[in-house]
Design an enzyme around this catalytic site. Structure first.
Site, PDB file in Angstrom:
ATOM      1  CG  ASN A  10      -1.011 -48.955 -24.207  1.00 24.90           C
ATOM      2  OD1 ASN A  10       0.159 -48.601 -24.324  1.00 24.90           O
ATOM      3  ND2 ASN A  10      -1.939 -48.666 -25.095  1.00 24.90           N
ATOM      4  CG  ASP A  72     -11.401 -45.078 -21.602  1.00 26.32           C
ATOM      5  OD1 ASP A  72     -10.888 -46.195 -21.849  1.00 26.32           O
ATOM      6  OD2 ASP A  72     -12.296 -44.582 -22.308  1.00 26.32           O
ATOM      7  CE  LYS A 178       1.359 -38.489 -26.664  1.00 25.92           C
ATOM      8  NZ  LYS A 178       1.090 -39.877 -27.016  1.00 25.92           N
TER       9      LYS A 178
HETATM   10  P1  IMP Z   1      -7.841 -46.700 -24.244  1.00 27.29           P
HETATM   11  O1  IMP Z   1      -7.686 -45.445 -23.440  1.00 27.29           O
HETATM   12  O2  IMP Z   1      -6.867 -47.749 -23.818  1.00 27.29           O
HETATM   13  O3  IMP Z   1      -9.245 -47.168 -24.311  1.00 27.29           O
HETATM   14  O4  IMP Z   1      -7.386 -46.409 -25.750  1.00 27.29           O
HETATM   15  C1  IMP Z   1      -7.864 -45.343 -26.451  1.00 27.29           C
HETATM   16  C2  IMP Z   1      -7.320 -45.257 -27.858  1.00 27.29           C
HETATM   17  O5  IMP Z   1      -7.266 -43.856 -28.154  1.00 27.29           O
HETATM   18  C3  IMP Z   1      -5.913 -45.782 -28.088  1.00 27.29           C
HETATM   19  O6  IMP Z   1      -5.893 -47.114 -28.496  1.00 27.29           O
HETATM   20  C4  IMP Z   1      -5.430 -44.866 -29.212  1.00 27.29           C
HETATM   21  O7  IMP Z   1      -5.910 -45.324 -30.453  1.00 27.29           O
HETATM   22  C5  IMP Z   1      -6.106 -43.563 -28.886  1.00 27.29           C
HETATM   23  N1  IMP Z   1      -5.214 -42.729 -28.043  1.00 27.29           N
HETATM   24  C6  IMP Z   1      -5.326 -42.450 -26.725  1.00 27.29           C
HETATM   25  N2  IMP Z   1      -4.306 -41.670 -26.309  1.00 27.29           N
HETATM   26  C7  IMP Z   1      -3.536 -41.479 -27.389  1.00 27.29           C
HETATM   27  C8  IMP Z   1      -2.306 -40.766 -27.591  1.00 27.29           C
HETATM   28  O8  IMP Z   1      -1.685 -40.188 -26.687  1.00 27.29           O
HETATM   29  N3  IMP Z   1      -1.832 -40.792 -28.841  1.00 27.29           N
HETATM   30  C9  IMP Z   1      -2.455 -41.432 -29.868  1.00 27.29           C
HETATM   31  N4  IMP Z   1      -3.568 -42.126 -29.738  1.00 27.29           N
HETATM   32  C10 IMP Z   1      -4.113 -42.144 -28.497  1.00 27.29           C
END
Ligand code: IMP
Length: 200
Positions: A10, A72, A178
């Site tokens: 990502n 995560d 942020k």
């Molecule tokens: P993962 O950690 O890659 O499983 O993704 C978790 C999901 O949580 C992301 O796709 C976002 O939708 C949301 N998310 C996690 N961190 C953030 C952030 O800093 N801003 C906005 N959305 C977030």
């Protein structure tokens, strides 16, 4: 310089990690999953953020023999009993996008007053060392889910996550702003207090 695998592809997370590390003065060469050549599938089926972070970090550490860091993260909304939680990325289904996830979130919160729209972003980070040692840290950031999208930048739920102390949504903040208050920034801050874990 220490070489670390960041177990993500990502681009937003990679740039947040890089800028946090630079802000804190930690010099490290960071490579991402793509750059390792790893093509396996990682199934994130744990029921906690920390559990999913471990699955990702362990897979990349085993594959590369390098220190691997995975995060995560997700959004927990109080009025929805902590949802979307570990399902944040796929909240609106298999082909979810940031837009469709936000749409679903606002639908679920329809009619709920601002004072009851409290939420927090949570970030769990796991670091796996090739000698089998693991380290966990986490960070949280509290805000309110607003009904109208504000701001251009960032990703995921940022445009509807309003952070009262700065009177801005996460999407309206500069990346330095942020990082200074976000769940990921706070977790990375703790990670950097354990610098020696990386140096063994
Ligand atoms: P993962 O950690 O890659 O499983 O993704 C978790 C999901 O949580 C992301 O796709 C976002 O939708 C949301 N998310 C996690 N961190 C953030 C952030 O800093 N801003 C906005 N959305 C977030």
């Amino acid at each position: 310089m220490i070489k670390i695998v960041l177990a993500t592809n990502n681009a937003h997370k990679v740039s947040e990690f890089r800028s946090c590390l630079a802000q804190k003065g930690m010099e490290a060469e960071i490579i991402t999953i793509k750059e390792t050549g790893f093509e396996g599938e990682i199934i994130e089926n744990a029921d906690s953020f920390a559990g999913n972070a471990y699955i990702k970090a362990k897979a990349l550490c085993d594959y590369t023999g390098l220190i691997a860091v995975a995060d995560d993260s997700g959004l927990a909304v109080d009025a929805l009993g902590g949802a979307p939680g570990v399902y944040s990325a796929r909240y609106s289904g298999e082909n979810a996008t940031d837009e469709s996830n936000i749409e679903k979130l606002l639908r679920e919160l329809k009619g709920i007053e601002p004072k009851d729209r409290t939420a927090r972003f949570v970030c769990a980070i796991c670091v796996c060392r090739p000698d089998g040692e693991t380290l966990y840290v986490s960070g949280e950031s509290e805000g309110i889910i607003i009904d109208n999208l504000r701001g251009e930048g960032r990703f995921g739920y940022d445009p509807v996550f309003f952070y009262p102390p700065m009177n801005k949504t996460f999407a309206e903040m500069s990346s330095a702003e942020k990082n200074s208050v976000s769940h990921r920034g706070r977790a990375i801050e703790k990670l950097l207090q354990s610098k020696e874990f990386f140096e063994k």
